[in-house]
Write a protein that holds these residues in place. Sequence first.
Motif, PDB file in Angstrom:
ATOM      1  N   LEU A 156      -1.891 -23.128  -5.251  1.00 46.86           N
ATOM      2  CA  LEU A 156      -0.821 -24.064  -4.898  1.00 46.86           C
ATOM      3  C   LEU A 156       0.494 -23.360  -4.576  1.00 46.86           C
ATOM      4  O   LEU A 156       1.039 -23.554  -3.483  1.00 46.86           O
ATOM      5  CB  LEU A 156      -0.636 -25.092  -6.019  1.00 46.86           C
ATOM      6  N   PRO A 157       1.042 -22.541  -5.474  1.00 50.82           N
ATOM      7  CA  PRO A 157       2.310 -21.888  -5.126  1.00 50.82           C
ATOM      8  C   PRO A 157       2.179 -20.879  -3.996  1.00 50.82           C
ATOM      9  O   PRO A 157       3.114 -20.687  -3.213  1.00 50.82           O
ATOM     10  CB  PRO A 157       2.728 -21.205  -6.435  1.00 50.82           C
ATOM     11  N   SER A 158       1.020 -20.216  -3.888  1.00 56.77           N
ATOM     12  CA  SER A 158       0.872 -19.208  -2.837  1.00 56.77           C
ATOM     13  C   SER A 158       0.991 -19.826  -1.452  1.00 56.77           C
ATOM     14  O   SER A 158       1.424 -19.159  -0.503  1.00 56.77           O
ATOM     15  CB  SER A 158      -0.476 -18.496  -2.979  1.00 56.77           C
ATOM     16  N   MET A 159       0.621 -21.103  -1.315  1.00 53.17           N
ATOM     17  CA  MET A 159       0.706 -21.767  -0.014  1.00 53.17           C
ATOM     18  C   MET A 159       1.943 -22.650   0.119  1.00 53.17           C
ATOM     19  O   MET A 159       2.572 -22.695   1.172  1.00 53.17           O
ATOM     20  CB  MET A 159      -0.568 -22.603   0.213  1.00 53.17           C
ATOM     21  N   ILE A 160       2.309 -23.346  -0.949  1.00 50.96           N
ATOM     22  CA  ILE A 160       3.412 -24.309  -0.849  1.00 50.96           C
ATOM     23  C   ILE A 160       4.766 -23.622  -0.807  1.00 50.96           C
ATOM     24  O   ILE A 160       5.704 -24.111  -0.162  1.00 50.96           O
ATOM     25  CB  ILE A 160       3.340 -25.313  -2.023  1.00 50.96           C
ATOM     26  N   GLN A 161       4.906 -22.473  -1.469  1.00 48.72           N
ATOM     27  CA  GLN A 161       6.216 -21.817  -1.481  1.00 48.72           C
ATOM     28  C   GLN A 161       6.597 -21.257  -0.109  1.00 48.72           C
ATOM     29  O   GLN A 161       7.746 -20.877   0.110  1.00 48.72           O
ATOM     30  CB  GLN A 161       6.255 -20.715  -2.533  1.00 48.72           C
ATOM     31  N   LYS A 162       5.627 -21.259   0.833  1.00 53.36           N
ATOM     32  CA  LYS A 162       5.967 -20.913   2.211  1.00 53.36           C
ATOM     33  C   LYS A 162       6.736 -22.051   2.879  1.00 53.36           C
ATOM     34  O   LYS A 162       7.454 -21.838   3.859  1.00 53.36           O
ATOM     35  CB  LYS A 162       4.700 -20.604   3.003  1.00 53.36           C
ATOM     36  N   ILE A 163       6.552 -23.267   2.351  1.00 49.71           N
ATOM     37  CA  ILE A 163       7.274 -24.427   2.861  1.00 49.71           C
ATOM     38  C   ILE A 163       8.562 -24.649   2.088  1.00 49.71           C
ATOM     39  O   ILE A 163       9.613 -24.932   2.655  1.00 49.71           O
ATOM     40  CB  ILE A 163       6.388 -25.693   2.767  1.00 49.71           C
ATOM     41  N   GLN A 164       8.461 -24.523   0.751  1.00 51.82           N
ATOM     42  CA  GLN A 164       9.615 -24.797  -0.111  1.00 51.82           C
ATOM     43  C   GLN A 164       9.627 -23.818  -1.281  1.00 51.82           C
ATOM     44  O   GLN A 164       8.628 -23.678  -1.992  1.00 51.82           O
ATOM     45  CB  GLN A 164       9.543 -26.236  -0.641  1.00 51.82           C
ATOM     46  N   ASP A 165      10.754 -23.151  -1.476  1.00 54.54           N
ATOM     47  CA  ASP A 165      10.915 -22.201  -2.573  1.00 54.54           C
ATOM     48  C   ASP A 165      11.060 -22.972  -3.889  1.00 54.54           C
ATOM     49  O   ASP A 165      11.983 -23.776  -4.038  1.00 54.54           O
ATOM     50  CB  ASP A 165      12.154 -21.341  -2.335  1.00 54.54           C
ATOM     51  N   PRO A 166      10.156 -22.746  -4.861  1.00 55.19           N
ATOM     52  CA  PRO A 166      10.242 -23.482  -6.130  1.00 55.19           C
ATOM     53  C   PRO A 166      11.492 -23.162  -6.929  1.00 55.19           C
ATOM     54  O   PRO A 166      11.964 -23.992  -7.714  1.00 55.19           O
ATOM     55  CB  PRO A 166       8.977 -23.053  -6.881  1.00 55.19           C
ATOM     56  N   ALA A 167      12.043 -21.962  -6.759  1.00 56.35           N
ATOM     57  CA  ALA A 167      13.253 -21.606  -7.493  1.00 56.35           C
ATOM     58  C   ALA A 167      14.492 -22.259  -6.882  1.00 56.35           C
ATOM     59  O   ALA A 167      15.390 -22.704  -7.593  1.00 56.35           O
ATOM     60  CB  ALA A 167      13.419 -20.087  -7.526  1.00 56.35           C
ATOM     61  N   ALA A 168      14.528 -22.348  -5.542  1.00 56.56           N
ATOM     62  CA  ALA A 168      15.699 -22.914  -4.870  1.00 56.56           C
ATOM     63  C   ALA A 168      15.753 -24.428  -4.990  1.00 56.56           C
ATOM     64  O   ALA A 168      16.834 -25.003  -5.170  1.00 56.56           O
ATOM     65  CB  ALA A 168      15.682 -22.505  -3.392  1.00 56.56           C
ATOM     66  N   ASN A 169      14.608 -25.095  -4.886  1.00 57.34           N
ATOM     67  CA  ASN A 169      14.579 -26.566  -4.954  1.00 57.34           C
ATOM     68  C   ASN A 169      13.318 -27.002  -5.687  1.00 57.34           C
ATOM     69  O   ASN A 169      12.325 -27.376  -5.065  1.00 57.34           O
ATOM     70  CB  ASN A 169      14.627 -27.161  -3.548  1.00 57.34           C
ATOM     71  N   PRO A 170      13.334 -26.951  -7.025  1.00 56.91           N
ATOM     72  CA  PRO A 170      12.122 -27.270  -7.782  1.00 56.91           C
ATOM     73  C   PRO A 170      11.641 -28.706  -7.587  1.00 56.91           C
ATOM     74  O   PRO A 170      10.437 -28.966  -7.645  1.00 56.91           O
ATOM     75  CB  PRO A 170      12.533 -27.012  -9.240  1.00 56.91           C
ATOM     76  N   LEU A 171      12.576 -29.647  -7.359  1.00 51.19           N
ATOM     77  CA  LEU A 171      12.170 -31.041  -7.176  1.00 51.19           C
ATOM     78  C   LEU A 171      11.372 -31.215  -5.885  1.00 51.19           C
ATOM     79  O   LEU A 171      10.314 -31.865  -5.875  1.00 51.19           O
ATOM     80  CB  LEU A 171      13.407 -31.948  -7.152  1.00 51.19           C
ATOM     81  N   ALA A 172      11.854 -30.617  -4.777  1.00 53.49           N
ATOM     82  CA  ALA A 172      11.134 -30.706  -3.501  1.00 53.49           C
ATOM     83  C   ALA A 172       9.781 -29.999  -3.593  1.00 53.49           C
ATOM     84  O   ALA A 172       8.781 -30.477  -3.045  1.00 53.49           O
ATOM     85  CB  ALA A 172      11.981 -30.108  -2.381  1.00 53.49           C
ATOM     86  N   TYR A 173       9.741 -28.876  -4.298  1.00 46.15           N
ATOM     87  CA  TYR A 173       8.486 -28.145  -4.482  1.00 46.15           C
ATOM     88  C   TYR A 173       7.483 -28.995  -5.267  1.00 46.15           C
ATOM     89  O   TYR A 173       6.304 -29.080  -4.898  1.00 46.15           O
ATOM     90  CB  TYR A 173       8.762 -26.833  -5.211  1.00 46.15           C
ATOM     91  N   LYS A 174       7.965 -29.637  -6.315  1.00 47.14           N
ATOM     92  CA  LYS A 174       7.085 -30.485  -7.137  1.00 47.14           C
ATOM     93  C   LYS A 174       6.524 -31.640  -6.301  1.00 47.14           C
ATOM     94  O   LYS A 174       5.333 -31.979  -6.419  1.00 47.14           O
ATOM     95  CB  LYS A 174       7.886 -31.024  -8.328  1.00 47.14           C
ATOM     96  N   ASN A 175       7.350 -32.243  -5.465  1.00 46.03           N
ATOM     97  CA  ASN A 175       6.877 -33.336  -4.620  1.00 46.03           C
ATOM     98  C   ASN A 175       5.786 -32.866  -3.662  1.00 46.03           C
ATOM     99  O   ASN A 175       4.815 -33.580  -3.393  1.00 46.03           O
ATOM    100  CB  ASN A 175       8.043 -33.923  -3.822  1.00 46.03           C
ATOM    101  N   LEU A 176       5.940 -31.648  -3.148  1.00 44.30           N
ATOM    102  CA  LEU A 176       4.915 -31.095  -2.260  1.00 44.30           C
ATOM    103  C   LEU A 176       3.608 -30.841  -3.010  1.00 44.30           C
ATOM    104  O   LEU A 176       2.523 -31.023  -2.453  1.00 44.30           O
ATOM    105  CB  LEU A 176       5.415 -29.802  -1.619  1.00 44.30           C
ATOM    106  N   VAL A 177       3.703 -30.420  -4.261  1.00 43.73           N
ATOM    107  CA  VAL A 177       2.501 -30.216  -5.084  1.00 43.73           C
ATOM    108  C   VAL A 177       1.751 -31.528  -5.256  1.00 43.73           C
ATOM    109  O   VAL A 177       0.517 -31.584  -5.101  1.00 43.73           O
ATOM    110  CB  VAL A 177       2.885 -29.622  -6.458  1.00 43.73           C
TER     111      VAL A 177
END
Length: 655
Positions: A156-177
């Motif tokens: 999940l993070p290996s692919m999603i963090q290419k779209i959204q950085d979990p450290a910069a915007n954890p809420l947007a990253y969580k929504n993508l998960v």
Amino acid sequence: MSVANADTSLTMSDVSTVEKSSPAERAEWVANPPEPPGIWREVIESLRDTMFPDPNKLSSLKNKTGTAVVGSLLQGVFPILCWGQSYNLGKFKNDILAGLTLASLCIPQSIGYANLAKLDPQYGLYTSIVPPLVYAVLGSSREIAIGPVAIVSLLLPSMIQKIQDPAANPLAYKNLVFTVTFFAGIFQAAFGLFRLGFLVDFLSHAAIVGFMGGAAIVIGLQQLKGLLGITHFTNKTDILSVMEAVFGSFHHHNDQWNPFNFIIGSSFLSFILITKLLGKKYKKVFWLPAIAPLLCVILSTLLVFLTRADRQGVKIVKRVPAGLNPISARHIQIHSPHFSQILNAAFIVAVIALTEALAVGRSLASMKGYNIDGNRELVALGFMNLAGSLTSCYAATGSLSRSAVNFGAGCETAVSNVVMAVTVMISLEMFAKLLYFTPNAILASIILSALPGLIDLHKAYNIWKIDKLDFLACLAAFLGVLFLSVEFGLLLSLVISFAKIIVISIKPGTEILGKLPGSDTFCDIHQYPMALNTPGVLIIRVKSGLLCFANANFVKDRILRFISSQEDASAKRITHFLVIDLSNLMNIDTSGIASLEELQNSLAASGIELAIANPKWQVIHKLKVANFVAKLKGRVFLSVGEAVDACLTAKMGAI
């Protein structure tokens, strides 16, 4: 003589007549079969098999009342209604013991896997509540333990963090998960409903072995952040980036590692590994390695709390909110601008999760002596992830380590998953605040302790011995994941696997057959050197299930070369008949038929007659429609033996 309908039973006199049939009559059976089922009938039968996998149960519904029919349909959808009828107190006691043992391992692992997925700890616990409850109702496996797993938590993070950085915007990253989990569930359920489970098999066993091994090493390297207490770490998963980040932490003050984290993590990791060795050596203490992670969490949390080691640089979990899964339906981003990337990630997660769950479920079911319905499992896993995505869970599947614990603890049914989920619920409600001082190094050590089971050198060695091309796919997945990225490693292994399929399809083997002495069997003369050639008759078998545009010309040219090799130095032709054994050929297309026509014309120009033996239903039907059977002038036979006998008879008649 016409072929009897499949639903018509033969009388004794009919059987006697059939047994006395001549070779010519049997050739008519081959050349004039009933018309095979069309594509619409195959589609309808596929849908029927999806809804009613047991044909006996389907036929039994005809004489039942409406209530009984509804009950049978519900049992087909919800397996719990089947095994629930024989459930008793003894089984419940075993399931409670297994469920509690499972929960003691699940709670610390779920927190650690959430950390690996770059989510807050509670989301790992949420994922251990809703998906197991849904699976207990829909799933057919009794032993599989549902929840977060290491491989998916890395994917999940290996692919999603290419779209959204979990450290910069954890809420947007969580929504993508949550969104990726939602579509992964849709893919999984669709695979089951439309009987597309074979798509999962395109990820070969060799590729999975290599992928698992590479992913285990990557996951282990990722845990160095928690084990060493490094503040800043790379988001990349390849070994070079991770090692660069680790060595850089020794030289940069802001990223400096903390020895107290390493001491705590390595000490408890040693304890967990020792308990695993004891559990393997002494089967009666199977529970010891299962509760060891939870015991480590409790002891390390108390240690940090009493010594206030967090003030000395020990990284801790901090706040874990109490309460059950919040609804997350509004966080699903269906209209995201990154929709194609989300679908790509969801598909990969769906396939990997299904592969692990089916492998675990089938292996454990075989030990208990029963079978699980693959398509029903796909539907169950899909719906549980759909439900999970709407209740703050990320992608869940069957866990190898926890399923083994569940099996060893003596679980009887999926109720052990229910007990585990209820235990996690109680822990979230009552003990969430106690996790505040849990050190991150402990979570890293728990994940590290589960990784050796993912690296199977023995399987890799067996793959090398059996099939070198398979080993190449295994090695490609391993090195791709290790040095490039998780998805690139998978893609590379898939490309090699497909290349292998294409090569085999385009260049299928062809073999010359000879008759084994003292029998009526015709076999490959290279495998059986004692097989005898028939003078004047060349017998060839195509080792392919499909003769199509991709391989038809290759097969035709190969056969013509075989015939050329039969001519002696004086160019005297010794081949009068060519018999092609089509017993392996399951289907043919227009290009395949055209190549057979070209082959026949080439043979006719050389004075050689063509005959075919044992064509399958679909093949002979298409050859008749294309008028190729008529061109053979009756040289269609039930077996190679009858074809050879007819050729020899024709040869003697010509003399």
